[in-house]
Design a protein around this motif. Structure first.
Motif, PDB file in Angstrom:
ATOM      1  N   MET A  35      35.186  44.349  36.498  1.00 18.80           N
ATOM      2  CA  MET A  35      35.470  45.768  36.621  1.00 18.80           C
ATOM      3  C   MET A  35      36.943  46.008  36.317  1.00 18.80           C
ATOM      4  O   MET A  35      37.758  45.095  36.421  1.00 18.80           O
ATOM      5  CB  MET A  35      35.106  46.282  38.013  1.00 18.80           C
ATOM      6  CG  MET A  35      35.927  45.719  39.145  1.00 18.80           C
ATOM      7  SD  MET A  35      35.498  46.412  40.746  1.00 18.80           S
ATOM      8  CE  MET A  35      33.930  45.658  41.029  1.00 18.80           C
ATOM      9  N   GLU A  39      38.237  50.936  38.744  1.00 18.84           N
ATOM     10  CA  GLU A  39      36.939  50.780  39.420  1.00 18.84           C
ATOM     11  C   GLU A  39      37.082  49.998  40.722  1.00 18.84           C
ATOM     12  O   GLU A  39      36.443  50.326  41.723  1.00 18.84           O
ATOM     13  CB  GLU A  39      35.945  50.063  38.502  1.00 18.84           C
ATOM     14  CG  GLU A  39      35.490  50.891  37.329  1.00 18.84           C
ATOM     15  CD  GLU A  39      34.680  50.076  36.328  1.00 18.84           C
ATOM     16  OE1 GLU A  39      33.812  50.671  35.673  1.00 18.84           O
ATOM     17  OE2 GLU A  39      34.940  48.860  36.198  1.00 18.84           O
ATOM     18  N   ALA A  40      37.923  48.996  40.714  1.00 19.30           N
ATOM     19  CA  ALA A  40      38.146  48.208  41.923  1.00 19.30           C
ATOM     20  C   ALA A  40      38.796  49.053  43.007  1.00 19.30           C
ATOM     21  O   ALA A  40      38.411  48.972  44.184  1.00 19.30           O
ATOM     22  CB  ALA A  40      39.007  46.993  41.609  1.00 19.30           C
ATOM     23  N   GLU A  42      38.537  52.283  43.368  1.00 20.86           N
ATOM     24  CA  GLU A  42      37.531  53.227  43.864  1.00 20.86           C
ATOM     25  C   GLU A  42      36.563  52.546  44.827  1.00 20.86           C
ATOM     26  O   GLU A  42      36.203  53.120  45.861  1.00 20.86           O
ATOM     27  CB  GLU A  42      36.760  53.830  42.686  1.00 20.86           C
ATOM     28  CG  GLU A  42      37.578  54.783  41.847  1.00 20.86           C
ATOM     29  CD  GLU A  42      36.837  55.235  40.610  1.00 20.86           C
ATOM     30  OE1 GLU A  42      35.635  54.929  40.475  1.00 20.86           O
ATOM     31  OE2 GLU A  42      37.466  55.898  39.765  1.00 20.86           O
ATOM     32  N   ARG A  43      36.161  51.339  44.511  1.00 19.27           N
ATOM     33  CA  ARG A  43      35.233  50.621  45.379  1.00 19.27           C
ATOM     34  C   ARG A  43      35.868  50.316  46.734  1.00 19.27           C
ATOM     35  O   ARG A  43      35.248  50.499  47.777  1.00 19.27           O
ATOM     36  CB  ARG A  43      34.759  49.328  44.728  1.00 19.27           C
ATOM     37  CG  ARG A  43      33.764  48.578  45.611  1.00 19.27           C
ATOM     38  CD  ARG A  43      33.277  47.311  45.003  1.00 19.27           C
ATOM     39  NE  ARG A  43      32.391  47.598  43.886  1.00 19.27           N
ATOM     40  CZ  ARG A  43      31.759  46.652  43.194  1.00 19.27           C
ATOM     41  NH1 ARG A  43      31.931  45.386  43.498  1.00 19.27           N
ATOM     42  NH2 ARG A  43      30.965  46.972  42.198  1.00 19.27           N
ATOM     43  N   ARG A  46      36.038  53.513  48.757  1.00 16.52           N
ATOM     44  CA  ARG A  46      34.730  53.857  49.320  1.00 16.52           C
ATOM     45  C   ARG A  46      34.379  52.974  50.509  1.00 16.52           C
ATOM     46  O   ARG A  46      33.864  53.446  51.510  1.00 16.52           O
ATOM     47  CB  ARG A  46      33.638  53.738  48.254  1.00 16.52           C
ATOM     48  CG  ARG A  46      33.424  55.014  47.481  1.00 16.52           C
ATOM     49  CD  ARG A  46      32.285  54.888  46.530  1.00 16.52           C
ATOM     50  NE  ARG A  46      32.829  54.288  45.300  1.00 16.52           N
ATOM     51  CZ  ARG A  46      32.252  53.309  44.612  1.00 16.52           C
ATOM     52  NH1 ARG A  46      31.115  52.816  44.979  1.00 16.52           N
ATOM     53  NH2 ARG A  46      32.812  52.851  43.521  1.00 16.52           N
ATOM     54  N   GLU A  47      34.658  51.672  50.387  1.00 16.02           N
ATOM     55  CA  GLU A  47      34.333  50.748  51.473  1.00 16.02           C
ATOM     56  C   GLU A  47      35.176  51.041  52.708  1.00 16.02           C
ATOM     57  O   GLU A  47      34.686  50.947  53.827  1.00 16.02           O
ATOM     58  CB  GLU A  47      34.526  49.296  51.026  1.00 16.02           C
ATOM     59  CG  GLU A  47      33.473  48.852  50.039  1.00 16.02           C
ATOM     60  CD  GLU A  47      33.717  47.467  49.499  1.00 16.02           C
ATOM     61  OE1 GLU A  47      34.750  46.853  49.835  1.00 16.02           O
ATOM     62  OE2 GLU A  47      32.878  47.000  48.715  1.00 16.02           O
TER      63      GLU A  47
END
Length: 52
Positions: A35, A39-40, A42-43, A46-47
């Protein structure tokens, strides 16, 4: 004669074991997701929000 057989067995194991481990690690690395940095981020964001 038994000593020679044990030495050959040990030598085969000493060569085969690293090759098997290398192939397992390499196949595992190929299965990982790639990714982008964005993207990392964003992940992870979210977590972190999910944990609260």
């Amino acid at each position: 004669m038994a000593e020679a057989a044990l030495f050959v067995l040990f030598a085969l194991f000493a060569v085969a074991a690293p090759l098997v481990l290398y192939s397992l690690v390499r196949s595992e690395a190929e299965d990982t997701d790639r990714m982008s940095r964005e993207e990392a981020r964003e992940r992870v964001s979210r977590e972190r929000d999910d944990r609260r």
